[in-house]
Design a protein around this motif. Structure first.
Motif, short mmCIF file in Angstrom:
data_model
loop_
_atom_site.label_atom_id
_atom_site.label_comp_id
_atom_site.label_asym_id
_atom_site.label_seq_id
_atom_site.Cartn_x
_atom_site.Cartn_y
_atom_site.Cartn_z
N VAL A 72 -7.12 5.58 -3.15
CA VAL A 72 -8.40 4.85 -2.08
C VAL A 72 -10.45 4.88 -3.84
O VAL A 72 -11.02 4.52 -3.61
CB VAL A 72 -9.64 5.44 -1.21
N LEU A 112 -3.02 8.03 5.40
CA LEU A 112 -3.21 8.59 3.47
C LEU A 112 -2.82 8.74 2.93
O LEU A 112 -2.14 9.39 2.49
CB LEU A 112 -4.62 7.81 3.73
N MET A 132 -6.88 0.00 -1.48
CA MET A 132 -5.85 1.13 -1.45
C MET A 132 -4.33 -0.04 -1.29
O MET A 132 -4.27 0.30 -2.35
CB MET A 132 -6.17 1.28 -0.02
#
Length: 70
Positions: free
Chosen positions: A66, A51, A7
């Motif tokens: 991701v 996220l 990430m």
């Protein structure tokens, strides 16, 4: 390489591609620039909620942050 590192790499790459500073991204995502920096250094793990906030601010699908590329 763990998910936190993946990430970090993807976030930095996408942010640079969109020519955004950490501060600009942080403002758009409702987060602090320090927190964005910590995610980009893989010092912290982002929650699923964060996220989503980052992905929305970048205009990408969360999976792009991701998924290991290459």
């Amino acid at each position: 390489m763990d998910l936190k590192e993946i990430m970090a790499i993807n976030l930095r790459r996408i942010r640079h591609d969109k020519q955004l500073t950490q501060e600009e991204l942080a403002d758009s995502a409702g987060l602090s620039a320090r927190y964005i920096g910590a995610i980009e250094r893989a010092d912290v793990s982002a929650s699923v909620t964060v996220l989503g906030q980052i992905a929305e601010a970048l205009g990408v699908e969360p999976r792009e942050l991701v998924t290991k590329s290459g």
